[in-house]
Design an enzyme around this catalytic site. Structure first.
Site, PDB file in Angstrom:
ATOM      1  N   ASP A 104     -51.007 -61.740  17.476  1.00  0.00           N
ATOM      2  CA  ASP A 104     -51.048 -61.264  18.852  1.00  0.00           C
ATOM      3  C   ASP A 104     -51.091 -62.485  19.772  1.00  0.00           C
ATOM      4  O   ASP A 104     -50.061 -63.062  20.092  1.00  0.00           O
ATOM      5  CB  ASP A 104     -52.247 -60.339  19.029  1.00  0.00           C
ATOM      6  CG  ASP A 104     -52.269 -59.604  20.365  1.00  0.00           C
ATOM      7  OD1 ASP A 104     -51.404 -59.863  21.216  1.00  0.00           O
ATOM      8  OD2 ASP A 104     -53.171 -58.768  20.559  1.00  0.00           O
ATOM      9  N   LYS A 131     -46.533 -59.489  17.579  1.00  0.00           N
ATOM     10  CA  LYS A 131     -46.572 -58.978  18.949  1.00  0.00           C
ATOM     11  C   LYS A 131     -46.349 -60.159  19.893  1.00  0.00           C
ATOM     12  O   LYS A 131     -47.287 -60.659  20.515  1.00  0.00           O
ATOM     13  CB  LYS A 131     -47.921 -58.309  19.218  1.00  0.00           C
ATOM     14  CG  LYS A 131     -47.962 -57.511  20.501  1.00  0.00           C
ATOM     15  CD  LYS A 131     -49.357 -57.084  20.920  1.00  0.00           C
ATOM     16  CE  LYS A 131     -50.078 -56.204  19.958  1.00  0.00           C
ATOM     17  NZ  LYS A 131     -51.375 -55.714  20.522  1.00  0.00           N
ATOM     18  N   ARG A 165     -59.175 -48.910   9.742  1.00  0.00           N
ATOM     19  CA  ARG A 165     -58.467 -49.787   8.803  1.00  0.00           C
ATOM     20  C   ARG A 165     -57.827 -49.006   7.662  1.00  0.00           C
ATOM     21  O   ARG A 165     -56.852 -49.442   7.072  1.00  0.00           O
ATOM     22  CB  ARG A 165     -59.425 -50.817   8.202  1.00  0.00           C
ATOM     23  CG  ARG A 165     -59.944 -51.851   9.170  1.00  0.00           C
ATOM     24  CD  ARG A 165     -60.792 -52.880   8.413  1.00  0.00           C
ATOM     25  NE  ARG A 165     -61.599 -53.707   9.279  1.00  0.00           N
ATOM     26  CZ  ARG A 165     -61.186 -54.801   9.897  1.00  0.00           C
ATOM     27  NH1 ARG A 165     -59.931 -55.189   9.768  1.00  0.00           N
ATOM     28  NH2 ARG A 165     -61.992 -55.500  10.656  1.00  0.00           N
TER      29      ARG A 165
END
Length: 180
Positions: A104, A131, A165
């Site tokens: 990210d 991302k 998760r």
């Protein structure tokens, strides 16, 4: 499934993930056929991806883990990378492939890669999800299964406050779950 009620939409299905693991496993088999790489999982999020991926690599390899955090329970990176558990294996002169669930901001992976390179390792990065719109530092994975938009995702190792998760897919978490 109870957890599905918190998911706005499925971004990457279980089937798509397994197909990507097979494809990446074949590529890594070829790329590392004459080497003995150390696959380094970044805990906790990478565990499902790493477990599925290593079964599909037909080459000698070793595995180890590190635990780092930059989220500290929220939905956005704190900007501070905290090492919780360092790697056990010696890395000098090794080919290391970092296995990550998502890139990210890039801070965590940049920190790990630079640290391992300072210790004398050759480092590459494989990520399930990339991302790029979330980047705040310059880093590019060597292997990417899926590029995703700038949404808050959970499942298949990715969490919100240590939950979700265990979803077998990657989904976008409903905003009301983390804004209440």
């Amino acid at each position: 499934m109870e957890l599905d009620k918190s998911i706005e939409k499925v971004l990457v299905s279980e089937t798509e993930i397994q197909d990507a693991c097979k494809k990446l496993g074949a590529q890594l088999t070829e790329d590392y056929k004459d080497k003995d790489p150390l696959l380094l999982g970044i805990l906790r999020g990478s565990a499902p991806f790493m477990a599925d991926l290593i079964k599909r690599i037909d080459a000698h390899l070793e595995i180890d883990f590190m635990t780092l955090s930059s989220y500290h329970g929220g939905t956005k990176s704190s900007g501070e990378v905290k090492m919780i558990m360092d790697i056990d294996a010696p890395v000098n002169g090794r080919d290391i492939l970092i296995i990550e669930d998502i890139i990210d901001t890039g801070r965590t992976l940049k920190y790990v890669r630079e640290m391992l390179e300072l210790r004398g390792a050759s480092v590459k990065i494989a990520t399930l999800l990339d991302k790029p719109s979330g980047r705040v530092v310059e880093i590019k994975p060597d292997y990417t299964c899926f590029t995703i938009p700038n949404e808050f995702v959970v499942g298949y190792g990715l969490d919100y406050d240590n939950h979700y998760r265990n979803l077998p897919y990657v989904g976008v978490l409903k905003e009301e779950v983390y804004t209440n």
